[in-house]
Design an enzyme around this catalytic site. Structure first.
Site, PDB file in Angstrom:
ATOM      1  N   GLU A   1       9.580  -7.047  -4.267  1.00 33.69           N
ATOM      2  CA  GLU A   1       9.387  -8.254  -3.456  1.00 33.69           C
ATOM      3  C   GLU A   1      10.520  -8.498  -2.207  1.00 33.69           C
ATOM      4  OE1 GLU A   1       8.637 -11.585  -5.777  1.00 33.69           O
ATOM      5  OE2 GLU A   1       7.706 -10.582  -7.217  1.00 33.69           O
TER       6      GLU A   1
ATOM      7  N   ARG B   1      34.797  -4.667 -31.382  1.00 35.50           N
ATOM      8  CA  ARG B   1      35.311  -3.386 -31.088  1.00 35.50           C
ATOM      9  C   ARG B   1      36.657  -2.992 -31.149  1.00 35.50           C
ATOM     10  NH1 ARG B   1      33.941   2.008 -32.037  1.00 35.50           N
ATOM     11  NH2 ARG B   1      34.903   3.377 -30.615  1.00 35.50           N
TER      12      ARG B   1
ATOM     13  N   GLU C   1       0.881  -1.238  -0.068  1.00 34.63           N
ATOM     14  CA  GLU C   1       0.036  -0.147  -0.049  1.00 34.63           C
ATOM     15  C   GLU C   1       0.795   1.139  -0.089  1.00 34.63           C
ATOM     16  OE1 GLU C   1      -2.900  -0.297   2.993  1.00 34.63           O
ATOM     17  OE2 GLU C   1      -3.716  -2.176   2.168  1.00 34.63           O
TER      18      GLU C   1
ATOM     19  N   GLY D   1      31.635   1.613 -23.602  1.00 35.02           N
ATOM     20  CA  GLY D   1      32.136   2.671 -23.681  1.00 35.02           C
ATOM     21  C   GLY D   1      30.747   3.891 -23.838  1.00 35.02           C
TER      22      GLY D   1
HETATM   23  C1  LIG Z   1       8.077  -1.861 -10.368  1.00 33.58           C
HETATM   24  C2  LIG Z   1       7.441  -2.295  -9.165  1.00 33.58           C
HETATM   25  C3  LIG Z   1       6.538  -3.282  -9.082  1.00 33.58           C
HETATM   26  C4  LIG Z   1       5.956  -3.882  -7.845  1.00 33.58           C
HETATM   27  N1  LIG Z   1       4.994  -4.657  -7.847  1.00 33.58           N
HETATM   28  C5  LIG Z   1       4.518  -5.112  -6.855  1.00 33.58           C
HETATM   29  C6  LIG Z   1       3.376  -5.980  -7.110  1.00 33.58           C
HETATM   30  O1  LIG Z   1       2.951  -6.642  -8.023  1.00 33.58           O
HETATM   31  N2  LIG Z   1       2.707  -6.184  -5.651  1.00 33.58           N
HETATM   32  C7  LIG Z   1       2.995  -5.616  -4.625  1.00 33.58           C
HETATM   33  O2  LIG Z   1       2.254  -5.866  -3.567  1.00 33.58           O
HETATM   34  N3  LIG Z   1       3.978  -4.838  -4.414  1.00 33.58           N
HETATM   35  C8  LIG Z   1       4.437  -4.359  -5.385  1.00 33.58           C
HETATM   36  N4  LIG Z   1       5.680  -3.616  -5.551  1.00 33.58           N
HETATM   37  C9  LIG Z   1       6.007  -2.615  -4.114  1.00 33.58           C
HETATM   38  C10 LIG Z   1       7.405  -3.339  -3.451  1.00 33.58           C
HETATM   39  O3  LIG Z   1       7.319  -4.510  -3.031  1.00 33.58           O
HETATM   40  C11 LIG Z   1       7.580  -2.246  -2.549  1.00 33.58           C
HETATM   41  O4  LIG Z   1       8.288  -1.106  -3.253  1.00 33.58           O
HETATM   42  C12 LIG Z   1       8.823  -2.535  -1.729  1.00 33.58           C
HETATM   43  O5  LIG Z   1       8.234  -3.702  -0.744  1.00 33.58           O
HETATM   44  C13 LIG Z   1       9.301  -1.643  -0.835  1.00 33.58           C
HETATM   45  O6  LIG Z   1       8.244  -0.977  -0.303  1.00 33.58           O
HETATM   46  P1  LIG Z   1       8.364   0.800  -0.166  1.00 33.58           P
HETATM   47  O7  LIG Z   1       8.549   1.229  -1.692  1.00 33.58           O
HETATM   48  O8  LIG Z   1       6.977   1.544   0.408  1.00 33.58           O
HETATM   49  O9  LIG Z   1       9.595   1.356   0.432  1.00 33.58           O
HETATM   50  P2  LIG Z   1       9.576   1.591   2.250  1.00 33.58           P
HETATM   51  O10 LIG Z   1       9.077   0.287   2.843  1.00 33.58           O
HETATM   52  O11 LIG Z   1       9.258   2.626   2.406  1.00 33.58           O
HETATM   53  O12 LIG Z   1      11.141   1.418   2.538  1.00 33.58           O
HETATM   54  C14 LIG Z   1      12.133   2.677   1.813  1.00 33.58           C
HETATM   55  C15 LIG Z   1      13.508   2.488   2.171  1.00 33.58           C
HETATM   56  O13 LIG Z   1      13.836   2.171   3.778  1.00 33.58           O
HETATM   57  C16 LIG Z   1      14.279   0.879   3.941  1.00 33.58           C
HETATM   58  N5  LIG Z   1      13.896   0.200   4.977  1.00 33.58           N
HETATM   59  C17 LIG Z   1      12.298   0.140   5.160  1.00 33.58           C
HETATM   60  N6  LIG Z   1      12.330  -0.714   6.454  1.00 33.58           N
HETATM   61  C18 LIG Z   1      13.665  -1.029   6.852  1.00 33.58           C
HETATM   62  C19 LIG Z   1      14.374  -1.749   7.907  1.00 33.58           C
HETATM   63  N7  LIG Z   1      13.465  -1.987   8.602  1.00 33.58           N
HETATM   64  N8  LIG Z   1      15.397  -1.818   7.926  1.00 33.58           N
HETATM   65  C20 LIG Z   1      16.273  -1.133   7.070  1.00 33.58           C
HETATM   66  N9  LIG Z   1      15.750  -0.532   5.966  1.00 33.58           N
HETATM   67  C21 LIG Z   1      14.471  -0.587   5.779  1.00 33.58           C
HETATM   68  C22 LIG Z   1      13.925   0.204   2.579  1.00 33.58           C
HETATM   69  O14 LIG Z   1      14.888  -0.856   2.016  1.00 33.58           O
HETATM   70  C23 LIG Z   1      14.030   1.375   1.406  1.00 33.58           C
HETATM   71  O15 LIG Z   1      15.187   1.487   0.996  1.00 33.58           O
HETATM   72  C24 LIG Z   1       6.354  -3.073  -6.730  1.00 33.58           C
HETATM   73  C25 LIG Z   1       7.244  -2.368  -6.545  1.00 33.58           C
HETATM   74  C26 LIG Z   1       7.814  -1.434  -7.757  1.00 33.58           C
HETATM   75  C27 LIG Z   1       8.826  -0.493  -7.688  1.00 33.58           C
END
Ligand SMILES: Cc1cc2nc3c(=O)[nH]c(=O)nc-3n(C[C@H](O)[C@H](O)[C@H](O)COP(=O)(O)OP(=O)(O)OC[C@H]3O[C@@H](n4cnc5c(N)ncnc54)[C@H](O)[C@@H]3O)c2cc1C
Length: 391
Positions: free
Chosen positions: A364, A269, A129, A340
């Site tokens: 994921e 190349r 979400e 390059g």
């Molecule tokens: C192209 C794309 C396709 C996707 N497809 C799907 C899908 O089909 N279904 C679905 O449900 N989701 C999907 N996602 C969502 C995806 O799984 C999430 O973007 C991902 O899990 C990260 O969540 P967030 O973007 O809210 O980042 P956040 O959770 O807000 O994290 C922000 C940063 O904080 C870091 N962070 C957060 N918590 C911690 C912690 N405890 N310790 C250390 N670091 C932390 C994260 O690593 C990240 O660098 C998709 C995302 C993209 C970009």
């Protein structure tokens, strides 16, 4: 250089030949235009479904391929070497079927799985979400029971295939309990109140549509709840374990494609009167890229063997996802270096590979989250086990 693969049966070898043929004839001619125009290739998924490639890990009685993970994942890798966005879609479609295949009633499975596994219907997996990505249990989308139905309200961000899918596997809150208050629903596209936002404008994987799905009082028959009330999060996390192996395989295929292009270019190349591959400084960069690809492949196949043996494999799936996607980021970045200045232009696909690799470190479960999964398991201090898998 063709990848040298080990597969358990002649059937699996034939399946990989078929995959390479489909990748060459159906994916390769379309990928550049579709990615440039952000055009979702729905027809390609039908073709792959008819060839049996959307159903490989699932049982034959519902039209599945009943293939072990070591085969299914190598098929994903071959697809990704040609078109990563399609391979991601195949993996996500498989995740959307996971709950039904593992926790659905026989009636649900008979009614819903065959069309999904044949690829006639395309699936999506809705966990994240806008405010709840890494912390999925913070989700707010609610499902409230009303007689023989549930009423879903909320929004699911980042849905791969959002707006194109025919079936949405949705995790929604049925009680306030953080981890045992989530349930799983299979929601048909076209349900009243279900809409897709404009697709996200992304850095890469542009042909793989990603959109927020809105649920405004969507009524879902109670017999479309999969598993008991409260089973949703464990089902979603189990699907993610399998999905992480899928992404590890996809990242490996992407990196293999980048390596192949870089080697081909470096053999042609010339600089200082010889092909650039004859300069040791560049040849060693290519050698490191080859080692990174092979390491990624060995790591995901090792986790796949555990899965095939029915062993716990969550930690190994996290390791495979971490290693393969970090390696893919490095290999695709180095592929740009090998070409390059030309590598930095859209005349060659390596810049696209680099953009595609980046998101694999994010979705994921980000690679920070993979490290959490791995280190939690270390903290639990599991004991080594040995399982005999064959004669
Ligand atoms: C192209 C794309 C396709 C996707 N497809 C799907 C899908 O089909 N279904 C679905 O449900 N989701 C999907 N996602 C969502 C995806 O799984 C999430 O973007 C991902 O899990 C990260 O969540 P967030 O973007 O809210 O980042 P956040 O959770 O807000 O994290 C922000 C940063 O904080 C870091 N962070 C957060 N918590 C911690 C912690 N405890 N310790 C250390 N670091 C932390 C994260 O690593 C990240 O660098 C998709 C995302 C993209 C970009």
């Amino acid at each position: 250089m063709p990848v040298r693969r080990l597969v358990p049966t002649q059937e699996a070898a034939d399946l990989l030949d078929l995959t390479r043929e489909l990748a060459r004839e159906e994916l390769a001619p379309r990928v550049v235009a579709a990615e440039a125009e952000a055009c979702f290739p729905r027809e390609v998924f039908r073709t792959l479904g008819r060839a049996g490639l959307l159903s490989l890990p699932y049982p034959e009685e519902f039209g599945g391929g009943a293939q072990p993970a070591v085969v299914h994942l190598q098929v994903l890798e071959e697809l990704a070497a040609v078109w990563a966005g399609v391979a991601v879609g195949v993996s996500v479609h498989g995740m959307s079927c996971w709950a039904l295949a593992t926790a659905g009633t026989p009636d649900q499975q008979a009614a819903l799985l065959p069309e999904l596994l044949s690829g006639e219907l395309l699936g999506a997996y809705c966990l994240s979400e806008p405010h709840a990505g890494s912390d999925a249990a913070a989700m707010r989308t609610r499902a409230v029971r009303d007689g023989g139905e549930y009423v879903l309200a909320g929004e699911k961000a980042w849905t791969t295939h959002g707006g194109h899918a025919d079936s949405y596997t949705v995790m929604a809150r049925t009680s306030p309990d953080r981890s045992r208050g989530v349930s799983c629903f299979v929601v048909p596209a076209g349900s009243a109140g279900l809409t897709a936002d404009r697709p996200e404008s992304k850095m890469g994987l542009t042909a793989s549509t990603t959109a927020t799905m809105r649920f405004a009082g969507v009524r879902v028959a109670a017999d479309r709840r999969v598993g008991a009330e409260g089973d949703g999060l464990p089902l979603a996390l189990a699907a993610l374990d399998a999905g992480r192996l899928g992404i590890a395989a996809v990242a490996t295929g992407l990196a293999q494609g980048a390596l192949d292009d870089a080697v081909a270019y470096a053999r042609e190349r010339e600089a200082f009167g010889v092909p650039v591959i004859e300069h040791q400084g560049l040849a060693f960069l290519l050698a490191d890229m080859a080692a990174a690809v092979e390491t990624a492949r060995a790591t995901y196949l090792s986790a796949a063997r555990l899965k095939d043996a029915g062993q716990p494999y969550g930690q190994q799936a996290a390791i495979a996802k971490l290693v393969a996607t970090d390696n893919a980021m490095r290999v695709t970045t180095d592929a740009v270096q090998v070409l390059g200045g030309y590598g930095y232009t859209s005349a060659y696909p390596v810049e696209r590979y680099m953009r595609e690799a980046k998101v694999m470190q994010i979705f994921e479960g980000t690679n920070q989250i993979q490290r959490m999964v791995i280190s939690r398991e270390l903290a639990r201090g599991g004991r080594p086990t040995t399982t005999v898998t064959g004669a």
